[in-house]
Design a protein around this motif. Sequence first.
Motif, PDB file in Angstrom:
ATOM      1  N   THR A 731       9.883   6.442  15.725  1.00  0.00           N
ATOM      2  CA  THR A 731      10.315   5.391  16.656  1.00  0.00           C
ATOM      3  C   THR A 731      11.227   4.368  15.986  1.00  0.00           C
ATOM      4  OG1 THR A 731       8.390   4.013  16.153  1.00  0.00           O
ATOM      5  CG2 THR A 731       8.169   5.621  17.941  1.00  0.00           C
ATOM      6  N   GLY A 732      11.138   4.232  14.647  1.00  0.00           N
ATOM      7  CA  GLY A 732      11.895   3.182  13.962  1.00  0.00           C
ATOM      8  C   GLY A 732      11.343   1.796  14.221  1.00  0.00           C
ATOM      9  N   TRP A 733      10.060   1.734  14.566  1.00  0.00           N
ATOM     10  CA  TRP A 733       9.439   0.473  14.985  1.00  0.00           C
ATOM     11  C   TRP A 733       7.973   0.495  14.580  1.00  0.00           C
ATOM     12  CZ3 TRP A 733      10.562  -4.152  17.388  1.00  0.00           C
ATOM     13  CH2 TRP A 733       9.517  -4.824  18.039  1.00  0.00           C
ATOM     14  N   ILE A 734       7.444  -0.640  14.117  1.00  0.00           N
ATOM     15  CA  ILE A 734       5.998  -0.763  13.924  1.00  0.00           C
ATOM     16  C   ILE A 734       5.473  -1.819  14.887  1.00  0.00           C
ATOM     17  CG2 ILE A 734       5.757   0.073  11.566  1.00  0.00           C
ATOM     18  CD1 ILE A 734       5.951  -2.782  10.574  1.00  0.00           C
ATOM     19  N   PRO A 735       4.360  -1.524  15.544  1.00  0.00           N
ATOM     20  CA  PRO A 735       3.812  -2.474  16.528  1.00  0.00           C
ATOM     21  C   PRO A 735       3.173  -3.677  15.858  1.00  0.00           C
ATOM     22  CG  PRO A 735       2.377  -0.574  16.314  1.00  0.00           C
ATOM     23  CD  PRO A 735       3.598  -0.275  15.490  1.00  0.00           C
ATOM     24  N   GLY A 736       2.914  -4.704  16.658  1.00  0.00           N
ATOM     25  CA  GLY A 736       2.255  -5.900  16.158  1.00  0.00           C
ATOM     26  C   GLY A 736       0.779  -5.666  15.914  1.00  0.00           C
ATOM     27  N   TYR A 737       0.117  -6.691  15.417  1.00  0.00           N
ATOM     28  CA  TYR A 737      -1.300  -6.559  15.098  1.00  0.00           C
ATOM     29  C   TYR A 737      -1.968  -7.928  15.127  1.00  0.00           C
ATOM     30  CZ  TYR A 737       0.421  -7.905  10.444  1.00  0.00           C
ATOM     31  OH  TYR A 737       1.036  -8.544   9.394  1.00  0.00           O
ATOM     32  N   ALA A 738      -3.293  -7.904  15.237  1.00  0.00           N
ATOM     33  CA  ALA A 738      -4.134  -9.099  15.159  1.00  0.00           C
ATOM     34  C   ALA A 738      -5.288  -8.780  14.222  1.00  0.00           C
ATOM     35  CB  ALA A 738      -4.650  -9.492  16.535  1.00  0.00           C
ATOM     36  N   VAL A 739      -5.500  -9.621  13.218  1.00  0.00           N
ATOM     37  CA  VAL A 739      -6.533  -9.390  12.214  1.00  0.00           C
ATOM     38  C   VAL A 739      -7.398 -10.636  12.083  1.00  0.00           C
ATOM     39  CG1 VAL A 739      -6.994  -8.820   9.811  1.00  0.00           C
ATOM     40  CG2 VAL A 739      -5.020  -7.831  10.942  1.00  0.00           C
ATOM     41  N   VAL A 740      -8.712 -10.417  12.042  1.00  0.00           N
ATOM     42  CA  VAL A 740      -9.679 -11.499  11.875  1.00  0.00           C
ATOM     43  C   VAL A 740     -10.389 -11.323  10.533  1.00  0.00           C
ATOM     44  CG1 VAL A 740     -11.765 -12.591  12.768  1.00  0.00           C
ATOM     45  CG2 VAL A 740     -10.030 -11.730  14.357  1.00  0.00           C
ATOM     46  N   ASN A 741     -10.457 -12.399   9.765  1.00  0.00           N
ATOM     47  CA  ASN A 741     -11.178 -12.419   8.491  1.00  0.00           C
ATOM     48  C   ASN A 741     -12.239 -13.516   8.531  1.00  0.00           C
ATOM     49  OD1 ASN A 741      -9.234 -10.531   7.417  1.00  0.00           O
ATOM     50  ND2 ASN A 741      -7.852 -12.263   7.128  1.00  0.00           N
ATOM     51  N   LEU A 742     -13.354 -13.296   7.856  1.00  0.00           N
ATOM     52  CA  LEU A 742     -14.439 -14.267   7.796  1.00  0.00           C
ATOM     53  C   LEU A 742     -14.787 -14.558   6.345  1.00  0.00           C
ATOM     54  CD1 LEU A 742     -16.927 -12.755  10.428  1.00  0.00           C
ATOM     55  CD2 LEU A 742     -15.149 -14.471  10.839  1.00  0.00           C
ATOM     56  N   GLN A 743     -15.262 -15.775   6.083  1.00  0.00           N
ATOM     57  CA  GLN A 743     -15.797 -16.097   4.770  1.00  0.00           C
ATOM     58  C   GLN A 743     -16.927 -17.102   4.937  1.00  0.00           C
ATOM     59  OE1 GLN A 743     -12.389 -16.862   5.303  1.00  0.00           O
ATOM     60  NE2 GLN A 743     -12.516 -19.088   5.524  1.00  0.00           N
ATOM     61  N   SER A 744     -17.833 -17.114   3.983  1.00  0.00           N
ATOM     62  CA  SER A 744     -18.970 -18.020   4.032  1.00  0.00           C
ATOM     63  C   SER A 744     -19.378 -18.394   2.619  1.00  0.00           C
ATOM     64  CB  SER A 744     -20.152 -17.358   4.753  1.00  0.00           C
ATOM     65  OG  SER A 744     -21.260 -18.236   4.811  1.00  0.00           O
ATOM     66  N   THR A 745     -19.811 -19.648   2.458  1.00  0.00           N
ATOM     67  CA  THR A 745     -20.285 -20.143   1.174  1.00  0.00           C
ATOM     68  C   THR A 745     -21.593 -20.894   1.384  1.00  0.00           C
ATOM     69  OG1 THR A 745     -18.023 -20.385   0.335  1.00  0.00           O
ATOM     70  CG2 THR A 745     -19.753 -21.583  -0.833  1.00  0.00           C
ATOM     71  N   CYS A 746     -22.567 -20.605   0.547  1.00  0.00           N
ATOM     72  CA  CYS A 746     -23.840 -21.310   0.565  1.00  0.00           C
ATOM     73  C   CYS A 746     -24.025 -22.026  -0.762  1.00  0.00           C
ATOM     74  CB  CYS A 746     -25.000 -20.347   0.807  1.00  0.00           C
ATOM     75  SG  CYS A 746     -26.597 -21.186   0.956  1.00  0.00           S
ATOM     76  N   HIS A 747     -24.133 -23.357  -0.712  1.00  0.00           N
ATOM     77  CA  HIS A 747     -24.324 -24.170  -1.905  1.00  0.00           C
ATOM     78  C   HIS A 747     -25.826 -24.230  -2.185  1.00  0.00           C
ATOM     79  CE1 HIS A 747     -20.100 -25.474  -1.510  1.00  0.00           C
ATOM     80  NE2 HIS A 747     -20.361 -25.503  -0.207  1.00  0.00           N
ATOM     81  N   VAL A 748     -26.280 -23.360  -3.052  1.00  0.00           N
ATOM     82  CA  VAL A 748     -27.709 -23.253  -3.334  1.00  0.00           C
ATOM     83  C   VAL A 748     -28.212 -24.519  -4.014  1.00  0.00           C
ATOM     84  CG1 VAL A 748     -29.475 -21.880  -4.492  1.00  0.00           C
ATOM     85  CG2 VAL A 748     -27.464 -20.766  -3.522  1.00  0.00           C
ATOM     86  N   THR A 749     -27.502 -24.932  -5.035  1.00  0.00           N
ATOM     87  CA  THR A 749     -27.739 -26.214  -5.695  1.00  0.00           C
ATOM     88  C   THR A 749     -26.383 -26.818  -5.978  1.00  0.00           C
ATOM     89  OG1 THR A 749     -27.669 -25.392  -7.976  1.00  0.00           O
ATOM     90  CG2 THR A 749     -29.797 -25.234  -6.812  1.00  0.00           C
ATOM     91  N   LYS A 750     -26.387 -27.948  -6.661  1.00  0.00           N
ATOM     92  CA  LYS A 750     -25.115 -28.555  -7.037  1.00  0.00           C
ATOM     93  C   LYS A 750     -24.319 -27.641  -7.955  1.00  0.00           C
ATOM     94  CE  LYS A 750     -23.220 -32.494  -9.592  1.00  0.00           C
ATOM     95  NZ  LYS A 750     -23.557 -33.697 -10.404  1.00  0.00           N
ATOM     96  N   GLU A 751     -25.038 -26.840  -8.754  1.00  0.00           N
ATOM     97  CA  GLU A 751     -24.374 -25.999  -9.746  1.00  0.00           C
ATOM     98  C   GLU A 751     -24.131 -24.575  -9.282  1.00  0.00           C
ATOM     99  OE1 GLU A 751     -27.182 -27.731 -10.444  1.00  0.00           O
ATOM    100  OE2 GLU A 751     -26.285 -29.398 -11.582  1.00  0.00           O
ATOM    101  N   ILE A 752     -24.864 -24.095  -8.287  1.00  0.00           N
ATOM    102  CA  ILE A 752     -24.820 -22.682  -7.918  1.00  0.00           C
ATOM    103  C   ILE A 752     -24.424 -22.525  -6.456  1.00  0.00           C
ATOM    104  CG2 ILE A 752     -26.150 -20.546  -7.726  1.00  0.00           C
ATOM    105  CD1 ILE A 752     -27.967 -21.599  -9.935  1.00  0.00           C
TER     106      ILE A 752
END
Length: 813
Positions: A731-752
């Motif tokens: 086709t000489g063409w690439i279609p569009g796309y939609a991508v979802v990414n997730l991230q999460s952080t848990c501060h267990v203590t001040k140091e970890i």
Amino acid sequence: MRPSTGLLTLCGLIFIAGAAIPVATTAAAAAAAAAAAADADSPAPPANPAAAQELQQVIVIGNAPLPGLGLPLNQIPANVQTANSEDIQRQQTLNLADYLNNNFSGINVSESADNPFQLDINYHGFTASPLLGTPEGLSVYVDGVRVNESFGDTVNWDLIPESAISTVTLMSGSNPVFGLNTLGGALSVHTKGGHDNPGTELEAYGGSFGRRSFKGETGGELGEFDYFLTSTYFDEAGWRDGSRTQVYQGFAKVGWQNDKTDIDLSYTYADASLFGNGAVPMSLLDYRRQTSYTPDFTHNLLNFVNLTGTQFLNEHVLLSGNAYDRHLATGNDNGNVNGSYLAGNYAGPPIDCTVPPASRADIAYCADGQNAVSRLIQRTAGFGLQLTDSQDVLGMKNQAIVGTDYENSRDTYAQVLEYGTLAADRTLIHEVNALNDETVISLSGSNSIFGAYLTDTLSLNALLHFTASVRYNRNTETLKGYSVDTDVGDVGSGFDAASPLAGDHTFSRVTPSFGFTVTPTDALTFYANYNEASRAPTVIELGCSNPAAPCGLPNAFAGDPDLKQVVARTAEIGLRGNPSDQRVVWSADVFHTINSNDIQFVAASTNQGYFDNVGMTRRQGVDLAVGGKQGGLSWHLTYSYVDATFQSSFVVNGGSNSTADANGNILVRPGDRIPLIPRHTGRLVLDYAVTKQWNLGANLVLVSGSFLHGNENNANRTGDTNGQGALIEGTGWIPGYAVVNLQSTCHVTKEIEVFARLVNLFDKEYATAGFLTGNSFNPNGSFRFNPNEWSQENAVSPAQPRALWAGMRIRFH
């Protein structure tokens, strides 16, 4: 197996892929105390104002290459986007290019090499790429040093350690102050120092595709001295066949600072082994998505020393300077289907491919596989001086900057062609023959760049601020060596003959800029500007620019006439709201850039061509952004429209295009869209503090479709037959796309803290780059030995499937 989409963090439990992992928690009072302690640990503004740009919080915008006083955002007549180390760590992105793609407006990526460290970053239709031969339209600076490499102006993202980054600023437009390649924008990176980054941090994570990553950093100060060190080890098998990546990075900085002087000496080391298997024909991709076409390998080894310093001569005058030495050794092993295999343009004596080859013509004609093995050494040394005067003029606030810089680069390049037979996995089975492994290019050259610039910002009052700038550049490039004719169509008339390669090219230009901002309030800014910038032709472009001696880049060079330098002229207007409480920030920007004497690879035959100035191209569009902070929620929404088109007619090779003539050429006309530049992109970035210990984040990237290389005339039609009699399946063409990414952080203590990142949540299958090209393989990967059976189809660089990584971070204060 692909990971489950389950990712639920409850600050007492982390559920990853359906498995519950207990984590120690602290009481709410302890969490509050930790937060207060963290605030107490935050660095205070520096006693030396010249060090403000090194802070993690971006409080001033650098308006010149070298460190200085900078300007408040409301006095910058351009679209400015910034990020700091905390933003980058929160997103858990792999490298700087990955972060830019997920967060900054006006950007899209082309994964032409299909390696996560070798992204092409396109901003407003201008590119910063690690691939030789790509027209580079963005300048990139690290601590005042332009890191567009000397041989091809390339930008290697694997050589910028993400863990060393303190701040990043992307400024739009053709700002001449930032020198060569600033056609569409300038990206400026400042690294961390020990004064503002005290303590020690260790990080380890891993997960999908065998990824393992370890990082460590430590910093501190001893009186007026400070130090900072960081190192990274990254290893991944990759999700495609034969796509391993291994990266070692190190960065060290020592400094001395008082209220008038700031001196820093830094050293950057990088050792990267990158398999980038690039585009693969759709028929193979549909059969097995993990497949590779022909393997490509790059090895980069960098040693980079940079000395920077600032000195207040009095309370208004600041002297800045730097001196640096940069040594980069790059080895490439690029696997290919041999372009001369059973070549139809061969007119020499009959060749019997069933008997051992007796000449180089026999090898080149009969071998179906070829590896182009090259070695490039780039040695660059330079210095810069800059004087900033912030004294008032006639009672009006004013900042004047005058600077100069000089850089000298010496490059050596050699390429060997190895012929053989393609194995089942498309790697090369080398043919042992004394006539094989010929050095077809041997090149040495130098590149000297001198620049001088002046910029002045005058505030007539609190409402109106004018900026005027000018830069003079003089660029001298010399080439010497030889190049061997490898086209079997030239047997009897120059095949296997070495031609001398010599050139002495000088380019100079004065580029101006002027603009203004209107600030009716501290939070509201209107701006407008006009600016110009240029880029000189690269060694690669100069070495292949003679219509009488076309080449099959990168397999040949020649001593050639001058090309003209590319000149970009940009007009831009915009509005932004930036209140101090950051509850709602917004911006709107309209840009219009015309490139004169743009350089393209112009076809001379099916397999050969040359670089030439093809006239004008245009990039124009709109950036819209809105975001803010409310309670525990931070959010950012952007939309960009980029219309990138050719504005002159020229002929280019497109043998797999349905409109190609009998010679495989297509005609590009004004208004045709430039390949791989989508018109529409959008981003939504969310970060929510569920509790004081637990953060959740998500980002959505939306990209519209784009034309592929090989369809520069935008006229290809699937199912038609072109002038060479080839049936076109692509086709000489690439279609569009939609991508979802997730991230999460848990501060267990001040140091970890523990963290996880899930990319491509819905496991979308999409592509970001590719070609309309010939395919010599069956869907199962077996080779089609008859070139008449080769198909003409899309070959695309597939994006990675769903992936999950998790790890732990430990801090010692």
